[in-house]
Design a protein around this motif. Structure first.
Motif, PDB file in Angstrom:
ATOM      1  N   ASN A  45       0.806  -1.230   0.000  1.00 53.68           N
ATOM      2  CA  ASN A  45       0.000   0.000   0.000  1.00 53.68           C
ATOM      3  C   ASN A  45       0.837   1.277   0.000  1.00 53.68           C
ATOM      4  O   ASN A  45       0.380   2.310   0.482  1.00 53.68           O
ATOM      5  CB  ASN A  45      -0.993   0.024   1.158  1.00 53.68           C
ATOM      6  CG  ASN A  45      -2.241  -0.766   0.827  1.00 53.68           C
ATOM      7  OD1 ASN A  45      -2.524  -1.079  -0.328  1.00 53.68           O
ATOM      8  ND2 ASN A  45      -3.009  -1.109   1.844  1.00 53.68           N
ATOM      9  N   ASN A  46       2.066   1.240  -0.550  1.00 52.59           N
ATOM     10  CA  ASN A  46       2.842   2.479  -0.603  1.00 52.59           C
ATOM     11  C   ASN A  46       2.093   3.486  -1.478  1.00 52.59           C
ATOM     12  O   ASN A  46       1.315   3.103  -2.345  1.00 52.59           O
ATOM     13  CB  ASN A  46       4.275   2.218  -1.103  1.00 52.59           C
ATOM     14  CG  ASN A  46       4.346   1.921  -2.582  1.00 52.59           C
ATOM     15  OD1 ASN A  46       4.196   2.817  -3.411  1.00 52.59           O
ATOM     16  ND2 ASN A  46       4.586   0.662  -2.929  1.00 52.59           N
ATOM     17  N   PRO A  47       2.298   4.775  -1.242  1.00 54.81           N
ATOM     18  CA  PRO A  47       1.505   5.790  -1.951  1.00 54.81           C
ATOM     19  C   PRO A  47       1.804   5.914  -3.449  1.00 54.81           C
ATOM     20  O   PRO A  47       0.997   6.467  -4.187  1.00 54.81           O
ATOM     21  CB  PRO A  47       1.861   7.087  -1.233  1.00 54.81           C
ATOM     22  CG  PRO A  47       3.149   6.827  -0.547  1.00 54.81           C
ATOM     23  CD  PRO A  47       3.209   5.355  -0.265  1.00 54.81           C
ATOM     24  N   ASN A  48       2.919   5.377  -3.900  1.00 52.42           N
ATOM     25  CA  ASN A  48       3.298   5.559  -5.299  1.00 52.42           C
ATOM     26  C   ASN A  48       2.601   4.584  -6.235  1.00 52.42           C
ATOM     27  O   ASN A  48       2.180   4.958  -7.326  1.00 52.42           O
ATOM     28  CB  ASN A  48       4.810   5.458  -5.450  1.00 52.42           C
ATOM     29  CG  ASN A  48       5.312   6.032  -6.748  1.00 52.42           C
ATOM     30  OD1 ASN A  48       4.606   6.766  -7.422  1.00 52.42           O
ATOM     31  ND2 ASN A  48       6.519   5.705  -7.103  1.00 52.42           N
ATOM     32  N   ASN A  49       2.504   3.312  -5.850  1.00 54.36           N
ATOM     33  CA  ASN A  49       1.910   2.313  -6.748  1.00 54.36           C
ATOM     34  C   ASN A  49       1.052   1.286  -6.011  1.00 54.36           C
ATOM     35  O   ASN A  49       0.789   0.214  -6.548  1.00 54.36           O
ATOM     36  CB  ASN A  49       2.988   1.612  -7.581  1.00 54.36           C
ATOM     37  CG  ASN A  49       3.857   0.691  -6.759  1.00 54.36           C
ATOM     38  OD1 ASN A  49       3.707   0.601  -5.545  1.00 54.36           O
ATOM     39  ND2 ASN A  49       4.762   0.007  -7.408  1.00 54.36           N
ATOM     40  N   GLU A  50       0.660   1.597  -4.794  1.00 55.03           N
ATOM     41  CA  GLU A  50      -0.207   0.743  -3.981  1.00 55.03           C
ATOM     42  C   GLU A  50       0.469  -0.582  -3.597  1.00 55.03           C
ATOM     43  O   GLU A  50      -0.147  -1.473  -3.047  1.00 55.03           O
ATOM     44  CB  GLU A  50      -1.535   0.476  -4.712  1.00 55.03           C
ATOM     45  CG  GLU A  50      -2.648  -0.017  -3.823  1.00 55.03           C
ATOM     46  CD  GLU A  50      -3.928  -0.307  -4.583  1.00 55.03           C
ATOM     47  OE1 GLU A  50      -4.675  -1.183  -4.125  1.00 55.03           O
ATOM     48  OE2 GLU A  50      -4.197   0.332  -5.617  1.00 55.03           O
ATOM     49  N   THR A 107       8.294   6.053   0.862  1.00 61.78           N
ATOM     50  CA  THR A 107       7.414   7.042   0.242  1.00 61.78           C
ATOM     51  C   THR A 107       7.141   6.744  -1.214  1.00 61.78           C
ATOM     52  O   THR A 107       6.301   7.371  -1.828  1.00 61.78           O
ATOM     53  CB  THR A 107       8.025   8.456   0.352  1.00 61.78           C
ATOM     54  OG1 THR A 107       9.308   8.449  -0.261  1.00 61.78           O
ATOM     55  CG2 THR A 107       8.121   8.900   1.805  1.00 61.78           C
ATOM     56  N   ASN A 108       7.902   5.811  -1.814  1.00 66.80           N
ATOM     57  CA  ASN A 108       7.729   5.490  -3.225  1.00 66.80           C
ATOM     58  C   ASN A 108       7.543   3.993  -3.418  1.00 66.80           C
ATOM     59  O   ASN A 108       7.491   3.239  -2.467  1.00 66.80           O
ATOM     60  CB  ASN A 108       8.929   5.985  -4.035  1.00 66.80           C
ATOM     61  CG  ASN A 108       8.940   7.483  -4.193  1.00 66.80           C
ATOM     62  OD1 ASN A 108       7.908   8.084  -4.485  1.00 66.80           O
ATOM     63  ND2 ASN A 108      10.089   8.101  -3.997  1.00 66.80           N
TER      64      ASN A 108
END
Length: 183
Positions: free
Chosen positions: A122-127, A172-173
């Motif tokens: 679930n990272n914000p860059n590519n879920e 963050t990525n």
């Protein structure tokens, strides 16, 4: 239900008939991972690579454009899987090649294995979508079809050293983000 480890479909692939990874036999350690879409993986032996290889083999001087061309040709490709993995903080999902990929398809993981950390989920860059990084060292382009088993994932618990330093940096990525900008 309390979730410990497993796979989920990323939102961009919901309702696209993506299969969650599964083990194929009673003693299988690895969960077979499938391609999320059709792709053609070109051969590394394309014409421009052969040209560069001949220059190297014959002892010719290479110039920066030659190096750039060779690096572009030998760039691994990422096969999307449409899935993500969740696990406890002290586990990692190791991505490994299937033996049939090298033996029958000339498909290799250029980094040997892939490592999916628990904070990739679930990272914000590519879920947290998992990609298989591959190269085709065969002489023909390789057709990958949606649903082809392209790798396997093995959940592994890891240990830390006695003098492990605390880390406060948060992911963050996405793909490759502990070293550089992620996908």
């Amino acid at each position: 239900m309390n979730k410990t480890r497993g796979f989920e479909i990323v939102s961009s692939y919901e309702n696209k008939n993506i299969n969650l990874p599964r083990r194929q036999t009673i003693a299988s350690a690895g969960y077979d991972i499938e391609a999320a879409k059709d792709m053609v993986i070109p051969s590394i032996w394309r014409l421009n690579f052969v040209r560069i290889f001949r220059l190297i083999r014959n002892g010719h001087h290479l110039y920066e454009p030659d190096y750039q061309l060779a690096e572009q040709i030998l760039q691994p490709l990422l096969i999307p899987t449409g899935i993500k993995a969740y696990m406890p903080d002290d586990e990692v999902l190791v991505l490994a090649n299937r033996s049939s990929n090298t033996f029958k398809r000339n498909l290799s993981l250029p980094n040997g294995i892939g490592v999916i950390d628990s904070d990739y989920y679930n990272n914000p860059n590519n879920e947290g979508e998992i990609f298989m990084q591959v190269i085709n060292y065969g002489v023909r382009p390789l057709q990958i079809r949606k649903g082809d088993r392209i790798g396997q994932g093995i959940f592994v618990q890891y240990l830390k050293t006695d003098n492990d330093l605390p880390v406060s940096r948060q992911r963050t990525n996405g793909f490759g983000s502990t070293n550089e900008e992620g996908i």
